[in-house]
Motif scaffolding. Structure first.
Motif, PDB file in Angstrom:
ATOM      1  N   VAL A 157      13.087  32.434  -3.436  1.00 20.34           N
ATOM      2  CA  VAL A 157      12.735  34.008  -2.996  1.00 20.34           C
ATOM      3  C   VAL A 157      11.770  34.616  -3.950  1.00 20.34           C
ATOM      4  N   GLY A 158      11.770  34.454  -5.075  1.00 23.57           N
ATOM      5  CA  GLY A 158      10.639  34.846  -5.943  1.00 23.57           C
ATOM      6  C   GLY A 158      10.470  36.352  -6.081  1.00 23.57           C
ATOM      7  N   SER A 159       9.586  36.688  -7.088  1.00 27.33           N
ATOM      8  CA  SER A 159       9.209  38.402  -6.962  1.00 27.33           C
ATOM      9  C   SER A 159       8.150  38.437  -5.751  1.00 27.33           C
ATOM     10  N   MET A 160       7.776  39.617  -5.762  1.00 23.82           N
ATOM     11  CA  MET A 160       6.558  39.825  -5.064  1.00 23.82           C
ATOM     12  C   MET A 160       5.289  39.405  -5.389  1.00 23.82           C
ATOM     13  N   THR A 161       4.142  39.054  -4.521  1.00 26.93           N
ATOM     14  CA  THR A 161       2.859  38.360  -4.896  1.00 26.93           C
ATOM     15  C   THR A 161       2.113  39.594  -4.764  1.00 26.93           C
ATOM     16  N   PHE A 162       1.317  39.639  -6.056  1.00 23.96           N
ATOM     17  CA  PHE A 162       0.495  40.621  -6.416  1.00 23.96           C
ATOM     18  C   PHE A 162      -1.168  40.080  -6.476  1.00 23.96           C
ATOM     19  N   VAL A 163      -2.134  40.879  -5.765  1.00 19.86           N
ATOM     20  CA  VAL A 163      -3.514  40.620  -5.972  1.00 19.86           C
ATOM     21  C   VAL A 163      -3.848  41.317  -7.128  1.00 19.86           C
ATOM     22  N   THR A 197      -0.914  36.837  -8.251  1.00 23.60           N
ATOM     23  CA  THR A 197       0.038  36.361  -9.154  1.00 23.60           C
ATOM     24  C   THR A 197       1.629  36.627  -8.488  1.00 23.60           C
ATOM     25  N   ASN A 198       2.278  35.651  -8.590  1.00 24.53           N
ATOM     26  CA  ASN A 198       3.845  35.602  -8.311  1.00 24.53           C
ATOM     27  C   ASN A 198       4.588  35.255  -9.509  1.00 24.53           C
ATOM     28  N   TYR A 199       5.567  36.107  -9.814  1.00 21.63           N
ATOM     29  CA  TYR A 199       6.162  35.861 -11.204  1.00 21.63           C
ATOM     30  C   TYR A 199       7.424  34.731 -10.964  1.00 21.63           C
ATOM     31  N   GLY A 200       7.796  34.434  -9.778  1.00 19.59           N
ATOM     32  CA  GLY A 200       8.659  33.555  -9.472  1.00 19.59           C
ATOM     33  C   GLY A 200      10.120  34.169  -9.677  1.00 19.59           C
ATOM     34  N   ALA A 201      10.895  33.209 -10.136  1.00 17.57           N
ATOM     35  CA  ALA A 201      12.240  33.707 -10.428  1.00 17.57           C
ATOM     36  C   ALA A 201      12.542  34.694 -11.261  1.00 17.57           C
ATOM     37  N   MET A 202      13.670  35.693 -11.201  1.00 13.52           N
ATOM     38  CA  MET A 202      13.786  36.811 -12.131  1.00 13.52           C
ATOM     39  C   MET A 202      15.034  37.013 -12.113  1.00 13.52           C
ATOM     40  N   HIS A 216       0.253  43.751  -2.231  1.00 12.67           N
ATOM     41  CA  HIS A 216       1.305  43.087  -2.548  1.00 12.67           C
ATOM     42  C   HIS A 216       1.997  42.486  -1.205  1.00 12.67           C
ATOM     43  N   SER A 217       2.727  41.196  -1.441  1.00 11.14           N
ATOM     44  CA  SER A 217       3.442  41.022  -0.300  1.00 11.14           C
ATOM     45  C   SER A 217       4.686  40.310  -0.824  1.00 11.14           C
ATOM     46  N   ALA A 218       5.756  39.880  -0.018  1.00 14.43           N
ATOM     47  CA  ALA A 218       6.821  39.080  -0.464  1.00 14.43           C
ATOM     48  C   ALA A 218       7.398  38.270   0.519  1.00 14.43           C
ATOM     49  N   PRO A 219       7.938  37.059  -0.030  1.00  9.24           N
ATOM     50  CA  PRO A 219       8.404  36.233   0.922  1.00  9.24           C
ATOM     51  C   PRO A 219       9.649  36.450   1.628  1.00  9.24           C
ATOM     52  N   GLY A 220      10.106  35.673   2.552  1.00  4.49           N
ATOM     53  CA  GLY A 220      11.355  35.985   3.163  1.00  4.49           C
ATOM     54  C   GLY A 220      12.597  35.409   2.319  1.00  4.49           C
ATOM     55  N   ASN A 221      13.964  35.425   2.845  1.00  4.11           N
ATOM     56  CA  ASN A 221      14.699  34.952   2.184  1.00  4.11           C
ATOM     57  C   ASN A 221      15.667  33.958   2.570  1.00  4.11           C
ATOM     58  N   PRO A 222      15.185  32.544   2.263  1.00  6.97           N
ATOM     59  CA  PRO A 222      15.663  31.331   3.028  1.00  6.97           C
ATOM     60  C   PRO A 222      17.181  31.224   2.535  1.00  6.97           C
ATOM     61  N   THR A 223      17.680  31.711   1.566  1.00  6.47           N
ATOM     62  CA  THR A 223      19.006  31.552   0.887  1.00  6.47           C
ATOM     63  C   THR A 223      20.036  32.207   1.692  1.00  6.47           C
TER      64      THR A 223
END
Length: 277
Positions: A157-163, A197-202, A216-223
């Protein structure tokens, strides 16, 4: 039902979080930063049930996730929880969080623009590329959003992705969060080969801070678990409202600055001063 006395027993969130000069410099260079344990485990355990409860109470979605549009699939969105619940108010008004925002921006005082719970449901969709400040009728780059998971967020799921550094590009497009913004801004990012940059798990209580113009953007939630995130948007004390140049900004002016007009200081009853050096 919780009483005022019960809420008075909640952690105060008043103590300082120490920022280094390197962290401040990194935020100003990149337009975003990850800070670990901005809230402690005990603090999150106290506030998470309150915030999640307010979200459940005010979530009026009736359609299944798959039947909503892109924006609706991205998250359950509830704003200004601080007006709905005394416990949520203590969290949103936290001096610790506000002082970090002020120090990152290099300003003496900050006000709340508004808060938002952004809960991404199991199977929830991605959050398209966007700049937050296309919604905000403000004459300043001094805005910052705290984005804090209230539960652990896994790598998938991760953090948001930032430019990185995109806050320096300013107002790029009037497009609201949509498939169109994702396509247009995504093409720009890839075409210019801009670093991301995506900070991954938080962990719960970690937080990212990003500037209002940072792409910025964010991935979906596959969990199969809810991604519970609380956000707080801060603006520098003393900034002024500008003439809205879009329907989105006009709606924000009416909703978050009631009774104010272009040229006024952005300081309605909904924008309390939460930190002053």
């Amino acid at each position: 039902m919780a009483t005022t006395a019960d809420y008075a027993q909640l952690p105060s969130l008043h103590t300082d979080y120490s920022l280094s000069a390197d962290q401040v410099a990194a935020y100003r260079r990149n337009g975003h930063i990850l800070l670990k344990q901005v809230a402690t485990r005990d603090e999150i355990q106290a506030y998470e049930p309150i915030i999640a409860g307010v979200v459940r109470e005010h979530d009026y979605n009736t359609k299944p996730v798959a039947e909503r549009d892109t924006y609706g699939r991205a998250f359950i969105q509830i704003g200004n929880l601080w007006q709905m619940n005394e416990g949520a108010k203590r969290f949103v008004m936290a001096r610790r969080f506000a002082k970090i925002a002020a120090e990152l921006m290099g300003v003496q005082g900050v006000r709340i623009y508004h808060d938002q719970a952004l809960f991404k449901e199991p199977g929830g969709g991605h959050t398209p590329w966007h700049q937050d400040q296309v919604y905000w009728p403000l004459d300043t780059p001094n805005t910052v959003t705290l984005w804090m998971p209230l539960v652990p967020v896994s790598e998938e799921v991760g953090s948001m992705t930032f430019v990185d550094g995109s806050q320096t590009l300013g107002y790029m497009s009037r497009q609201a969060i949509s498939d169109e913004s994702h396509k247009t801004l995504g093409s720009f990012i890839e075409g210019k080969q801009l670093p991301k940059t995506n900070y991954g798990a938080m962990a719960a209580g970690d937080a990212t801070f990003h500037a209002g113009w940072t792409l910025h953007s964010a991935p979906g939630n596959p969990t199969d678990t809810m991604r519970e995130v609380m956000t707080i948007i801060y603006i520098a004390d003393g900034v002024r409202i500008i003439e809205p140049d879009s329907k989105a900004r006009e709606n924000d002016m009416k909703g978050w600055f009631p009774g104010l007009a272009p040229g006024d200081v952005a300081a309605s009853a909904l924008n309390p001063l939460v930190y002053k050096d």
